[in-house]
Design a protein around this motif. Structure first.
Motif, short mmCIF file in Angstrom:
data_model
loop_
_atom_site.label_atom_id
_atom_site.label_comp_id
_atom_site.label_asym_id
_atom_site.label_seq_id
_atom_site.Cartn_x
_atom_site.Cartn_y
_atom_site.Cartn_z
N PHE A 171 0.83 -1.21 0.00
CA PHE A 171 0.00 0.00 0.00
C PHE A 171 0.87 1.26 0.00
CE2 PHE A 171 -3.43 -2.75 1.97
CZ PHE A 171 -4.33 -2.60 0.93
N ALA A 172 1.98 1.24 0.76
CA ALA A 172 2.85 2.41 0.82
C ALA A 172 3.43 2.74 -0.55
CB ALA A 172 3.97 2.17 1.84
N VAL A 173 3.90 1.73 -1.27
CA VAL A 173 4.45 1.97 -2.61
C VAL A 173 3.36 2.51 -3.53
CG1 VAL A 173 5.44 0.85 -4.65
CG2 VAL A 173 6.32 0.31 -2.38
N HIS A 174 2.14 2.01 -3.39
CA HIS A 174 1.02 2.55 -4.18
C HIS A 174 0.87 4.05 -3.95
CE1 HIS A 174 -3.01 3.20 -5.78
NE2 HIS A 174 -3.35 3.66 -4.59
N LEU A 208 14.52 8.41 10.96
CA LEU A 208 13.79 8.67 9.72
C LEU A 208 12.31 8.91 10.06
CD1 LEU A 208 15.52 5.98 7.49
CD2 LEU A 208 15.91 8.46 7.47
N ARG A 209 12.05 10.03 10.68
CA ARG A 209 10.72 10.29 11.25
C ARG A 209 9.67 10.54 10.17
NH1 ARG A 209 14.52 12.58 14.71
NH2 ARG A 209 14.47 11.70 16.80
N TYR A 210 10.05 11.16 9.08
CA TYR A 210 9.05 11.39 8.02
C TYR A 210 8.71 10.08 7.32
CZ TYR A 210 6.46 13.46 4.20
OH TYR A 210 5.46 13.78 3.30
N VAL A 211 9.71 9.23 7.11
CA VAL A 211 9.43 7.92 6.51
C VAL A 211 8.49 7.13 7.41
CG1 VAL A 211 10.42 5.77 5.63
CG2 VAL A 211 11.66 7.91 5.33
N ARG A 212 8.69 7.25 8.72
CA ARG A 212 7.78 6.59 9.66
C ARG A 212 6.37 7.16 9.52
NH1 ARG A 212 7.38 4.50 14.97
NH2 ARG A 212 5.13 4.34 15.36
N ARG A 213 6.25 8.45 9.27
CA ARG A 213 4.93 9.04 9.06
C ARG A 213 4.27 8.45 7.81
NH1 ARG A 213 6.21 15.45 9.84
NH2 ARG A 213 7.49 15.24 11.73
N VAL A 214 5.07 8.18 6.79
CA VAL A 214 4.53 7.55 5.58
C VAL A 214 3.93 6.18 5.94
CG1 VAL A 214 5.14 6.52 3.35
CG2 VAL A 214 6.07 8.77 4.00
N VAL A 215 4.64 5.44 6.77
CA VAL A 215 4.15 4.13 7.21
C VAL A 215 2.86 4.28 8.01
CG1 VAL A 215 4.66 2.07 8.59
CG2 VAL A 215 6.45 3.10 7.18
N HIS A 305 10.27 -1.36 12.12
CA HIS A 305 11.68 -1.25 11.74
C HIS A 305 11.86 -1.78 10.31
CE1 HIS A 305 15.97 -0.82 12.90
NE2 HIS A 305 16.14 -1.78 11.99
N GLU A 306 11.28 -2.93 10.03
CA GLU A 306 11.39 -3.53 8.70
C GLU A 306 10.78 -2.62 7.64
OE1 GLU A 306 9.99 -7.65 6.42
OE2 GLU A 306 9.32 -7.23 8.47
N ALA A 307 9.61 -2.04 7.91
CA ALA A 307 8.92 -1.21 6.93
C ALA A 307 9.69 0.08 6.65
CB ALA A 307 7.51 -0.89 7.42
N VAL A 308 10.16 0.75 7.70
CA VAL A 308 10.90 2.00 7.52
C VAL A 308 12.22 1.74 6.79
CG1 VAL A 308 12.08 3.90 8.70
CG2 VAL A 308 9.82 3.16 9.48
N LEU A 309 12.93 0.69 7.19
CA LEU A 309 14.19 0.35 6.55
C LEU A 309 13.98 0.05 5.06
CD1 LEU A 309 17.20 -0.47 6.62
CD2 LEU A 309 16.47 -2.75 7.35
N THR A 310 12.96 -0.73 4.74
CA THR A 310 12.70 -1.09 3.34
C THR A 310 12.32 0.13 2.51
OG1 THR A 310 11.97 -3.31 4.00
CG2 THR A 310 11.30 -2.53 1.83
N LEU A 311 11.37 0.93 3.00
CA LEU A 311 10.94 2.09 2.24
C LEU A 311 12.08 3.09 2.04
CD1 LEU A 311 7.36 2.78 3.62
CD2 LEU A 311 7.99 1.79 1.42
#
Length: 348
Positions: A171-174, A208-215, A305-311
């Motif tokens: 969903f995030a990549v979408h 990576l706080r903004y990437v976490r916001r994306v998640v 952790h996995e989601a933020v690292l991957t994105l």
């Protein structure tokens, strides 16, 4: 899932993310669209295999999906489909599907039994989840988990640690493919925290706080689990209805997460909804993608952790373009996940 354990998992996660990147580099070089759900399922399956059980399913090195993944997908579909049907009709007309389901469950159990047997035979210690299951003694009873319990717990982690995070990443990549301004903002943060290249360190992920916001915003709009049940402990009134003691309430998360308290246009993807000042203005109970209470997701920190690292690894390497004409197709097989989602990649 303590901080020390997460630090130990980080390098294994990176190894699998590197395999994903290698496969996407090949697709980008050929101008191909990538099958996002398939890629993310391979990623998260290999991550939980390596981190949880020190077992390499090598999903990116295979020409065909691992039989376990295929069996797991069919099993979840069957459970979701049969949970609301009429038992007598299932008995009369569902023999073929039921027999396939039994074969799928048997294959999954045999796979896990093989993993456990190999660990027991080797006698090696890896400091992973499987070691904890095999060697930890209950402080109250002095007992250890028996083989059947170990098998069931391993199956739980393989299914739960795979399906949910894969769905969230898909969903995030979408959303990223449709919001280049979000990609640009996230990429600027990644460059500032990590740099334009080089490996992402364990401590850097939390920065990576903004990437976490994306998640988080992805989980708001499309949480992996559609909701959770709560049992009424005493007669109460909810939404103008009187609920007797012992009745059940289902909290539908996609609706809760679109409540007017989220502000104007709650359907819009906006990671800044999770800026600290915005979070403080909202009641805490309005965001529950991990469930609630003592049975809330035990692997939350692992998944985040996995989601933020991957994105972060993908955002700093690619631009994403949606497939023309694609409309998000949300499919439910216990979890919610995107179906038919493909994006074209451009290497930076």
């Amino acid at each position: 899932f303590s901080q020390a354990a997460m630090r130990g998992y980080h390098d294994s996660m990176l190894t699998v993310v590197d395999r994903l990147v290698d496969s996407w580099d090949t697709a980008a070089a050929g101008g191909e669209y990538v099958d996002v759900p398939k890629s993310m399922t391979s990623l998260t399956f290999d991550v939980i295999g390596r981190c949880g059980f020190s077992y390499d399913f090598d999903s990116f090195g295979r020409t065909e999906p691992d039989p376990f993944i295929a069996a797991m997908s069919r099993a979840l579909e069957y459970i979701n489909r049969s949970s609301n049907d009429i038992p007598i009709l299932r008995a009369l007309f569902g023999r073929s599907a039921r027999e396939q389901h039994e074969r799928d469950i048997a294959l999954m159990q045999e796979t896990v039994d093989r993993i456990v047997e190999e660990r027991m035979r080797s006698g090696e210690q890896h400091g992973d989840l499987l070691d904890l299951m095999m060697h930890t003694v209950d402080p109250d009873t002095g007992e250890q988990l028996d083989r059947e319990s170990i098998r069931n717990q391993v199956l739980t982690f393989l299914v739960a640690g795979n399906e949910t995070t894969a769905a969230t990443l898909g969903f995030a990549v979408h959303f990223l493919s449709r919001h280049p301004e979000v990609v640009a903002k996230a990429r600027a943060e990644i460059t500032e925290v990590v740099g334009a290249d080089g490996r992402i360190g364990y401590e850097q992920v939390a920065k990576l706080r903004y990437v976490r916001r994306v998640v988080d915003e992805t989980l708001r709009l499309w949480p992996a689990a559609p909701g959770y049940f709560r049992k009424v402990r005493g007669e109460t009134t909810l939404g103008g209805r009187t609920l007797p003691k012992g009745s059940w309430v289902f909290v539908l998360l996609p609706q809760l997460h679109r409540d007017p308290l989220w502000g104007d246009d709650p359907e819009r993807f906006d990671p800044d909804r999770f800026a600290p000042e915005a979070v403080r203005k909202r009641p805490a109970h309005i965001f529950k993608p991990w469930g609630t209470g003592i049975r809330a997701c035990i692997g939350r920190q692992f998944a985040l952790h996995e989601a933020v690292l991957t994105l972060a690894s993908l955002i700093r390497r690619y631009d994403f373009a949606p497939e023309p004409g694609y409309e998000l197709d949300v499919h439910e097989a216990i979890t919610l996940k995107p179906r038919g989602l493909k994006v074209r990649l451009s290497r930076l």
